[in-house]
Design an enzyme around this catalytic site. Structure first.
Site, PDB file in Angstrom:
ATOM      1  N   SER A 257       0.861  -1.190   0.000  1.00  0.00           N
ATOM      2  CA  SER A 257       0.000   0.000   0.000  1.00  0.00           C
ATOM      3  C   SER A 257       0.892   1.233   0.000  1.00  0.00           C
ATOM      4  O   SER A 257       1.079   1.908   0.992  1.00  0.00           O
ATOM      5  CB  SER A 257      -0.950  -0.010   1.195  1.00  0.00           C
ATOM      6  OG  SER A 257      -0.259  -0.037   2.412  1.00  0.00           O
TER       7      SER A 257
ATOM      8  N   HIS B 140      -5.473  -5.323   3.276  1.00  0.00           N
ATOM      9  CA  HIS B 140      -4.585  -6.421   3.686  1.00  0.00           C
ATOM     10  C   HIS B 140      -5.359  -7.686   4.061  1.00  0.00           C
ATOM     11  O   HIS B 140      -4.764  -8.657   4.511  1.00  0.00           O
ATOM     12  CB  HIS B 140      -3.705  -5.991   4.879  1.00  0.00           C
ATOM     13  CG  HIS B 140      -2.520  -5.154   4.478  1.00  0.00           C
ATOM     14  ND1 HIS B 140      -1.498  -4.833   5.353  1.00  0.00           N
ATOM     15  CD2 HIS B 140      -2.190  -4.568   3.300  1.00  0.00           C
ATOM     16  CE1 HIS B 140      -0.601  -4.083   4.726  1.00  0.00           C
ATOM     17  NE2 HIS B 140      -1.002  -3.904   3.486  1.00  0.00           N
TER      18      HIS B 140
ATOM     19  N   GLN C  75      -6.866  -1.111   8.384  1.00  0.00           N
ATOM     20  CA  GLN C  75      -5.877  -2.057   7.863  1.00  0.00           C
ATOM     21  C   GLN C  75      -5.127  -2.806   8.965  1.00  0.00           C
ATOM     22  O   GLN C  75      -4.867  -3.996   8.843  1.00  0.00           O
ATOM     23  CB  GLN C  75      -4.880  -1.312   6.976  1.00  0.00           C
ATOM     24  CG  GLN C  75      -3.810  -2.184   6.349  1.00  0.00           C
ATOM     25  CD  GLN C  75      -2.916  -1.394   5.408  1.00  0.00           C
ATOM     26  OE1 GLN C  75      -3.317  -1.043   4.307  1.00  0.00           O
ATOM     27  NE2 GLN C  75      -1.708  -1.089   5.836  1.00  0.00           N
ATOM     28  N   GLU C  76      -4.763  -2.085  10.046  1.00  0.00           N
ATOM     29  CA  GLU C  76      -3.957  -2.718  11.087  1.00  0.00           C
ATOM     30  C   GLU C  76      -4.435  -2.346  12.484  1.00  0.00           C
ATOM     31  O   GLU C  76      -4.662  -1.166  12.773  1.00  0.00           O
ATOM     32  CB  GLU C  76      -2.488  -2.280  10.964  1.00  0.00           C
ATOM     33  CG  GLU C  76      -1.844  -2.664   9.657  1.00  0.00           C
ATOM     34  CD  GLU C  76      -0.484  -2.013   9.449  1.00  0.00           C
ATOM     35  OE1 GLU C  76       0.132  -1.537  10.432  1.00  0.00           O
ATOM     36  OE2 GLU C  76      -0.046  -1.969   8.285  1.00  0.00           O
TER      37      GLU C  76
ATOM     38  N   GLU D 241       1.750  -9.626   7.185  1.00  0.00           N
ATOM     39  CA  GLU D 241       2.515  -9.097   8.317  1.00  0.00           C
ATOM     40  C   GLU D 241       2.336  -9.957   9.567  1.00  0.00           C
ATOM     41  O   GLU D 241       2.699  -9.552  10.672  1.00  0.00           O
ATOM     42  CB  GLU D 241       2.127  -7.633   8.573  1.00  0.00           C
ATOM     43  CG  GLU D 241       2.447  -6.757   7.357  1.00  0.00           C
ATOM     44  CD  GLU D 241       2.205  -5.279   7.575  1.00  0.00           C
ATOM     45  OE1 GLU D 241       1.618  -4.907   8.604  1.00  0.00           O
ATOM     46  OE2 GLU D 241       2.623  -4.495   6.701  1.00  0.00           O
TER      47      GLU D 241
ATOM     48  N   ASP E 132      -3.867   1.598  12.219  1.00  0.00           N
ATOM     49  CA  ASP E 132      -3.472   2.200  10.945  1.00  0.00           C
ATOM     50  C   ASP E 132      -4.670   2.049  10.010  1.00  0.00           C
ATOM     51  O   ASP E 132      -4.974   0.947   9.560  1.00  0.00           O
ATOM     52  CB  ASP E 132      -2.247   1.505  10.352  1.00  0.00           C
ATOM     53  CG  ASP E 132      -1.832   2.102   8.997  1.00  0.00           C
ATOM     54  OD1 ASP E 132      -2.435   3.129   8.594  1.00  0.00           O
ATOM     55  OD2 ASP E 132      -0.920   1.561   8.348  1.00  0.00           O
TER      56      ASP E 132
ATOM     57  N   GLU F  82      -2.636   5.944  12.934  1.00  0.00           N
ATOM     58  CA  GLU F  82      -1.892   6.241  11.702  1.00  0.00           C
ATOM     59  C   GLU F  82      -2.846   6.396  10.523  1.00  0.00           C
ATOM     60  O   GLU F  82      -3.813   5.648  10.398  1.00  0.00           O
ATOM     61  CB  GLU F  82      -0.915   5.083  11.463  1.00  0.00           C
ATOM     62  CG  GLU F  82      -0.066   5.199  10.206  1.00  0.00           C
ATOM     63  CD  GLU F  82       0.776   3.935  10.006  1.00  0.00           C
ATOM     64  OE1 GLU F  82       1.084   3.247  11.000  1.00  0.00           O
ATOM     65  OE2 GLU F  82       1.101   3.637   8.850  1.00  0.00           O
TER      66      GLU F  82
ATOM     67  N   ASP G 287       1.635   8.523   7.360  1.00  0.00           N
ATOM     68  CA  ASP G 287       2.451   7.583   6.582  1.00  0.00           C
ATOM     69  C   ASP G 287       2.434   8.017   5.115  1.00  0.00           C
ATOM     70  O   ASP G 287       3.362   8.687   4.646  1.00  0.00           O
ATOM     71  CB  ASP G 287       1.883   6.164   6.769  1.00  0.00           C
ATOM     72  CG  ASP G 287       2.534   5.114   5.878  1.00  0.00           C
ATOM     73  OD1 ASP G 287       3.524   5.422   5.202  1.00  0.00           O
ATOM     74  OD2 ASP G 287       2.050   3.963   5.848  1.00  0.00           O
TER      75      ASP G 287
ATOM     76  N   LYS H 117       9.749   4.888   6.956  1.00  0.00           N
ATOM     77  CA  LYS H 117      10.024   3.669   6.196  1.00  0.00           C
ATOM     78  C   LYS H 117      11.228   3.969   5.318  1.00  0.00           C
ATOM     79  O   LYS H 117      11.166   4.854   4.453  1.00  0.00           O
ATOM     80  CB  LYS H 117       8.838   3.311   5.303  1.00  0.00           C
ATOM     81  CG  LYS H 117       7.602   2.767   6.028  1.00  0.00           C
ATOM     82  CD  LYS H 117       6.423   2.711   5.054  1.00  0.00           C
ATOM     83  CE  LYS H 117       5.243   1.957   5.631  1.00  0.00           C
ATOM     84  NZ  LYS H 117       4.015   2.175   4.812  1.00  0.00           N
TER      85      LYS H 117
ATOM     86  N   HIS I  59       8.428  -1.477   9.320  1.00  0.00           N
ATOM     87  CA  HIS I  59       8.754  -2.476   8.294  1.00  0.00           C
ATOM     88  C   HIS I  59       7.856  -2.243   7.076  1.00  0.00           C
ATOM     89  O   HIS I  59       7.070  -1.301   7.073  1.00  0.00           O
ATOM     90  CB  HIS I  59       8.493  -3.877   8.866  1.00  0.00           C
ATOM     91  CG  HIS I  59       7.038  -4.115   9.166  1.00  0.00           C
ATOM     92  ND1 HIS I  59       6.457  -5.356   9.236  1.00  0.00           N
ATOM     93  CD2 HIS I  59       6.019  -3.244   9.423  1.00  0.00           C
ATOM     94  CE1 HIS I  59       5.167  -5.236   9.499  1.00  0.00           C
ATOM     95  NE2 HIS I  59       4.884  -3.975   9.626  1.00  0.00           N
ATOM     96  N   ARG I  60       7.949  -3.110   6.059  1.00  0.00           N
ATOM     97  CA  ARG I  60       7.007  -3.103   4.942  1.00  0.00           C
ATOM     98  C   ARG I  60       6.298  -4.452   4.891  1.00  0.00           C
ATOM     99  O   ARG I  60       6.741  -5.410   5.532  1.00  0.00           O
ATOM    100  CB  ARG I  60       7.732  -2.887   3.601  1.00  0.00           C
ATOM    101  CG  ARG I  60       8.464  -1.574   3.440  1.00  0.00           C
ATOM    102  CD  ARG I  60       7.652  -0.327   3.714  1.00  0.00           C
ATOM    103  NE  ARG I  60       6.450  -0.137   2.948  1.00  0.00           N
ATOM    104  CZ  ARG I  60       6.266   0.777   2.007  1.00  0.00           C
ATOM    105  NH1 ARG I  60       7.247   1.585   1.669  1.00  0.00           N
ATOM    106  NH2 ARG I  60       5.091   0.923   1.409  1.00  0.00           N
ATOM    107  N   SER I  61       5.248  -4.534   4.098  1.00  0.00           N
ATOM    108  CA  SER I  61       4.554  -5.821   4.003  1.00  0.00           C
ATOM    109  C   SER I  61       5.451  -6.874   3.343  1.00  0.00           C
ATOM    110  O   SER I  61       5.352  -8.058   3.635  1.00  0.00           O
ATOM    111  CB  SER I  61       3.229  -5.676   3.272  1.00  0.00           C
ATOM    112  OG  SER I  61       3.396  -4.970   2.070  1.00  0.00           O
TER     113      SER I  61
ATOM    114  N   LYS J  87       6.903  -0.659  14.404  1.00  0.00           N
ATOM    115  CA  LYS J  87       6.012  -1.760  14.051  1.00  0.00           C
ATOM    116  C   LYS J  87       6.744  -2.693  13.121  1.00  0.00           C
ATOM    117  O   LYS J  87       7.357  -2.275  12.140  1.00  0.00           O
ATOM    118  CB  LYS J  87       4.679  -1.265  13.473  1.00  0.00           C
ATOM    119  CG  LYS J  87       4.720  -0.452  12.196  1.00  0.00           C
ATOM    120  CD  LYS J  87       3.283  -0.220  11.676  1.00  0.00           C
ATOM    121  CE  LYS J  87       3.245   0.473  10.340  1.00  0.00           C
ATOM    122  NZ  LYS J  87       1.882   0.633   9.791  1.00  0.00           N
TER     123      LYS J  87
HETATM  124  P1  PGA Z   1       2.853  -1.557   3.110  1.00  0.00           P
HETATM  125  O1  PGA Z   1       1.837  -1.215   4.307  1.00  0.00           O
HETATM  126  O2  PGA Z   1       4.177  -1.933   3.637  1.00  0.00           O
HETATM  127  O3  PGA Z   1       2.151  -2.700   2.381  1.00  0.00           O
HETATM  128  O4  PGA Z   1       2.916  -0.343   2.222  1.00  0.00           O
HETATM  129  C1  PGA Z   1       2.224  -0.808   5.560  1.00  0.00           C
HETATM  130  C2  PGA Z   1       1.539   0.486   6.028  1.00  0.00           C
HETATM  131  O5  PGA Z   1       0.605   0.992   5.386  1.00  0.00           O
HETATM  132  O6  PGA Z   1       1.951   1.033   7.053  1.00  0.00           O
HETATM  133 ZN    ZN Z   2       0.472   2.855   7.034  1.00  0.00          ZN
END
Ligand code: PGA
Ligand code: ZN
Length: 425
Positions: free
Chosen positions: A46, A159, A167-168, A209, A246, A291, A318, A343, A371-373, A394
């Protein structure tokens, strides 16, 4: 060995696979004195509109166009010749050289993946040849604060395949006495959550994740479940373990700027509607961090959200900031948030990521490392969190080794620091 031992004598790259089975880069960097290290580059799904460009081959015959051979070629054909002979300890200069060599706003010529791989490898080689752990090399002798692990235990949105818009959902062990204990708090909560899901015959398979993605009726049900898991694990919601969200709201914003809570079926809301919803949730659930509550182009919405809740919770940007000081600066001017998600591959060099963290600190904002996905077994992130004094990070759930690699490295660092280690929210 004289001064020469610090000189870069070789840089190579190869295509490896990330945790989702997609190609990414591993860079090898060698010094004259014989030190040889490698670093592996993460990759997101994303992605924000203004993220630095991740170079892909676009050859449909290999990995569906996602191949990394072009990036390998840029490392070996363009970056390596420019950096050979340089003192690896001059990290900021090396990163500057690559930025100039690229010459674009988004690292479109060399690819942010190619540049970041070399940047990370240089930092690691610099640490190694200096006889220091990476977190001390980058952070100095005083670097000793462990980050609070915000563990992504439940997923929705893009996700997952369920009726959750957010999402999270992260469990945040802010009341723990140490990182080691904090990690235990949330790992135990993860296991209790699994048991609850099993008991209700809900899916316990995990996403990219490592979090669960059960088919729950809506967002509130997800938070009820987490609070229940925290309690059952023997912890006090909001005191020992809190919740972080998030929204990744760019994934459900409509063309005219409204928000379509399409997964839960809660309908379309404008920015004010999202803020009202947030006010309700903040009253009902122990949320300490939120987030991307709004989409990346909704700068006014971010400001309104922060004005309303910024003194109570951490509001993290983000996609809106993409770890880029250009956007963070605007955010500070407009009070768009009070924290930035960091990131490394959104910006492409270790130095620029550190610049983003420093800009946050100067403004009294916090930096939330991520981190990233798509991840690898490389635990660079762990050392970077301590070096930059980020205070929280995270790295996914208590599942999937590429996520645990970072948490495990932080356990090592805390052990090594001993009585000097610090941990607080
Ligand atoms: P991504 O998602 O690593 O798939 O971009 C993580 C986030 O949105 O924080
Ligand atoms: Zn995010």
């Amino acid at each position: 060995m004289g001064q020469n031992e610090f000189q870069i004598s070789g840089i190579e790259a190869m295509e490896i696979l990330d945790s989702r089975g997609n190609p990414t880069l591993r860079v090898f960097l060698e010094l004259k004195g014989g030190v040889r290290v490698s670093a592996s580059v993460p990759s997101g799904a994303s992605t924000g509109e203004n993220e630095a460009l991740e170079l892909r081959d676009n050859d449909p015959d290999r990995y569906g166009g996602k191949g990394g051979l072009e990036a390998v070629a840029r490392v070996e054909g363009i970056i390596a010749p420019a950096l050979l002979g340089q003192d690896v300890r001059r990290q900021a200069l090396l990163d500057r050289m690559m930025i100039d060599l690229d010459g674009t706003e988004t690292k479109a010529r060399l690819g942010a993946n190619a540049v970041l791989g070399v940047s990370m490898a240089a930092a690691r080689a610099g640490a190694e040849v200096s006889g220091l752990p990476l977190y001390k090399y980058l952070g100095g002798a005083m670097a000793r604060r462990l980050p609070v692990p915000c563990m992504n235990i439940l997923n929705g949105g893009a996700h997952a395949d369920n009726s959750i818009d957010i999402q999270e959902f992260m469990a945040v062990p802010l009341g723990a006495p140490s990182f080691t204990e904090g990690l235990r708090y949330v790992a135990e909560t993860f296991h209790v959550l699994k048991g609850i899901l099993k008991g209700r015959k809900l899916a316990t398979s995990v996403g990219d994740e490592g979090g669960f993605a059960p088919d729950l009726p809506d967002n509130e049900a997800a938070m009820e479940l987490i609070v229940e898991a925290i309690r059952q694990a023997g912890y006090r919601p909001g005191v020992d373990i809190a919740i972080a969200l998030d929204s990744a709201a760019s994934s459900f914003v409509t063309k005219n700027g409204d928000y379509d809570l399409k997964w839960s079926g809660a309908g379309i809301k404008d920015t004010a509607g999202i803020i009202d919803l947030a006010a309700d949730w903040l009253q009902r659930y122990p949320i300490v961090l939120w987030e991307d509550p709004l989409a990346e182009e909704d700068w006014a919405g971010f400001t309104a959200f922060t004005r309303r809740f910024g003194n109570k919770i951490e509001v993290v940007g983000d996609d809106i900031f993409v770890t880029n000081t250009r956007y963070i600066k605007r955010g500070i001017t407009e009070s768009s948030a009070n924290a930035v998600l960091i990131k490394l591959n959104q910006i492409g060099t270790v130095t620029e990521a550190a610049d983003a963290v420093r800009m946050c600190r100067a403004a009294g904002w916090r930096a939330f490392l991520s981190h990233r996905s798509g991840e690898t077994e490389d635990a660079f992130l762990a050392d970077f969190a301590v070096a930059m004094d980020c205070g929280h990070l995270k790295s996914g759930s208590a599942s999937r080794s590429e996520r645990l690699a970072k948490y495990n490295r932080l356990l090592e660092i805390e052990r090594e620091l001993g009585a000097a280690a610090e941990y607080y929210w």
